[in-house]
Design an enzyme around this catalytic site. Structure first.
Site, PDB file in Angstrom:
ATOM      1  N   ASP A   1      25.069  39.397 -22.231  1.00 13.15           N
ATOM      2  CA  ASP A   1      25.607  39.119 -23.563  1.00 13.15           C
ATOM      3  C   ASP A   1      26.131  40.401 -24.219  1.00 13.15           C
ATOM      4  OD1 ASP A   1      24.883  36.493 -23.249  1.00 13.15           O
ATOM      5  OD2 ASP A   1      23.032  36.653 -24.409  1.00 13.15           O
TER       6      ASP A   1
ATOM      7  N   SER B   1      19.048  41.196 -17.188  1.00 12.45           N
ATOM      8  CA  SER B   1      18.679  40.038 -18.005  1.00 12.45           C
ATOM      9  C   SER B   1      19.913  39.426 -18.663  1.00 12.45           C
ATOM     10  CB  SER B   1      17.687  40.458 -19.099  1.00 12.45           C
ATOM     11  OG  SER B   1      18.342  41.288 -20.062  1.00 12.45           O
ATOM     12  N   LYS B   2      19.716  38.255 -19.214  1.00  6.78           N
ATOM     13  CA  LYS B   2      20.791  37.581 -19.949  1.00  6.78           C
ATOM     14  C   LYS B   2      21.265  38.453 -21.113  1.00  6.78           C
ATOM     15  CE  LYS B   2      21.773  33.448 -22.724  1.00  6.78           C
ATOM     16  NZ  LYS B   2      22.047  34.180 -23.960  1.00  6.78           N
ATOM     17  N   ARG B   3      20.344  39.148 -21.739  1.00  8.61           N
ATOM     18  CA  ARG B   3      20.687  40.005 -22.867  1.00  8.61           C
ATOM     19  C   ARG B   3      21.689  41.088 -22.448  1.00  8.61           C
ATOM     20  NH1 ARG B   3      15.973  41.273 -23.948  1.00  8.61           N
ATOM     21  NH2 ARG B   3      15.520  39.609 -25.432  1.00  8.61           N
TER      22      ARG B   3
END
Length: 510
Positions: A270, A265-267
């Site tokens: 990040d 995921s994007k998380r």
């Protein structure tokens, strides 16, 4: 579907935000399969859910795939004989097919309000059950199967909101079908609910629009992510209900987190410092910026090569593939069923491999703008190419060339304290002054091998430690204990710059 031999595949993203790298891989596998089989690669924008539409997302998708080098044969930009290629521009046709299903007894009208459905869920929960709108509950709900015909007609005349639901077979059966990756796949219809095909706002749901469009566009193979596997039985039943030949399905494995558990995921990006989108994305509402592979310095061919090996393997030790080589090697019998763990360090490795394959002149051209950003006027290409050749093996990105070569352009302002403490002591400062004078007086060819030979003799004559002098000279020229061959640096900096840097080091370090 007409009986044609040509393979036709489609990539059908929804413009609800930036395209995830998993989506790019789906597009890539569709592309490879189409090219391998001399088929057609289609882009279709599935924008029926206008509530989730994000401005700029469609343009982002198209630009991303263009950067990746995945050329479409048909789509919103190219056009084609099976358009339009945006579902929102095809919406007039979907009602016709919903009515066709109702006429065949495979679909029905449902008038249940959101409040009534919520109440049904609460009642089921109170009994420790989960509500499902299916063959067991449909006759207790508010629909054209449970209500008298005249009452249904009355509600329609009053323009009461309604949806159209698919009618799952009343006799439980096992739906079996073949998946190119997973082999035989089976589902029990008794486990499935009556999905909404047509919404109260007059728009089709994904399920109806997807199947109708694939049929009308004569798609032969549906290649999509594993998350769509639960939709496969409904889609198979829809094809059967319409009486259409169905495409062949292939459901790709998930791309997993670096830890190996859960979908990437994007998380994760990040948190661990890597992109999950092909290009930088700026959210039009929040203005939040998400990193992209392009802006982070990845070459598109490295990005595509890396993605190809997430879930597929060629059956050999080969890891580096041109796009044409991928086309020739690709087959679904080498695609894994289980998820593929993403390794951000391996992604960097791929970029390094493609960087070092480029010519020094190519890299010099790419490095020039970086120098301008640093306030440095780029030297002639032949000189810059020599610098790049010395350091490219040490970097994974063009931007990192500066970190490895800045001393060729700018004299050090500071010196590594640990190296200075260890090396710059005793007789070294006095000898470095003599070495500066030696370079100043040197009248022969300013070539690395000749200079090394002469300096080595000077060190021997003065009975100095060769390693100590070399490390100290490197400190004076580059500011630390890094860099390529020392005398190559000496040659490329030139006499005046070498003398000036040594004198500056003596002045600053004592």
């Amino acid at each position: 579907m007409s009986n044609q031999p040509s393979v036709r595949v489609r990539f059908a993203p929804s413009p609800t935000g930036p395209l995830h790298m998993g989506g790019v891989r789906t597009a890539l596998f569709n592309y490879l399969f189409a090219r391998k089989n001399g088929g057609t690669f289609i882009l279709r924008i599935e924008d029926t859910d206008q509530t989730r539409y994000v401005k700029g997302a469609e343009d982002y998708i198209i630009e991303s795939l263009k950067w990746c080098g995945l050329e479409f044969d048909e789509g919103p930009v190219q056009g084609g004989d099976y358009g339009p290629y945006r579902q929102s521009e095809r919406k007039a046709q979907y009602r016709e097919y919903a009515d066709l299903l109702m006429g065949k007894g495979h679909a029905y009208i449902a008038f249940d309000t959101a409040e009534e459905l919520d109440q049904a869920r609460k009642e089921a929960e109170a009994e420790g059950k989960t509500f499902s709108y299916d063959e067991h509950t449909r006759l207790s709900m508010k629909n054209s199967l449970s209500m008298p015909k005249n009452e249904v007609e009355k509600l329609l005349l009053e323009n009461s909101p309604y949806v159209i639901r698919f009618k799952m077979p009343e006799q439980a059966e096992v739906v079996e079908d073949e998946d190119m990756i997973r082999g035989s796949v089976s589902f029990r219809t008794s486990d499935l609910d009556d999905k909404v095909l047509f919404k109260a706002d007059g728009m089709p749901t994904y399920h109806l629009a997807n199947v109708v469009d694939d049929h009308l566009m004569e798609v032969t193979h549906v290649i999509r992510g594993e998350e769509w596997l639960p939709s496969m039985p409904l889609h198979v039943l829809l094809y059967r209900a319409f009486g259409w030949d169905q495409p062949v399905f292939a459901h790709l494995p998930l791309i997993l987190k670096p830890q190996g558990k859960g979908k990437l995921s994007k998380r994760d990006g990040d948190k661990l410092g890597f992109p999950v989108f092909p290009l930088k994305w700026t959210d039009p509402e929040t203005q939040e910026v998400a990193a992209g592979y392009r802006e982070d310095g990845y070459f598109p061919e490295a990005f595509i090569n890396m993605l190809a090996l997430l879930g597929w393997n060629p059956g050999t030790e080969q890891e580096l593939f041109t796009k044409d080589e991928l086309v020739n090697a690709f087959s679904f019998d080498r695609v894994n069923k289980s998820g593929a763990r993403f390794d951000p360090e391996k992604a960097k490795w791929f970029n390094h491999q493609y960087l070092i394959q480029k010519t020094d002149e190519e890299l010099a051209g790419l490095f020039g703008p970086v120098l301008v950003e640093k306030g440095v006027v780029p030297p002639p290409v032949n000189h810059l190419s020599k610098i790049v050749a010395l350091v490219k093996e040490r970097v994974s990105f063009v931007s990192e060339l500066w970190e490895q070569s800045s001393f060729f352009f700018v004299a050090p302002e500071a010196y590594d304290a640990k190296v200075a403490k260890k090396r710059w002591k005793g007789e070294i400062p006095a000898f470095m002054t003599k070495l500066a004078a030696f370079f100043e007086e040197e009248s022969g060819a300013w070539k690395a091998d000749l200079l090394k030979e002469k300096v080595s003799k000077l060190i021997e004559d003065k009975e100095m430690n060769f390693g100590g002098v070399m490390n100290s000279l490197r400190l004076a020229l580059v500011g630390g204990s890094f860099g390529p061959d020392l005398f190559t640096i000496v040659e490329m900096l030139g006499k005046d710059e070498v003398v000036a840097r040594i004198e500056k080091a003596v002045e600053k370090l004592g």
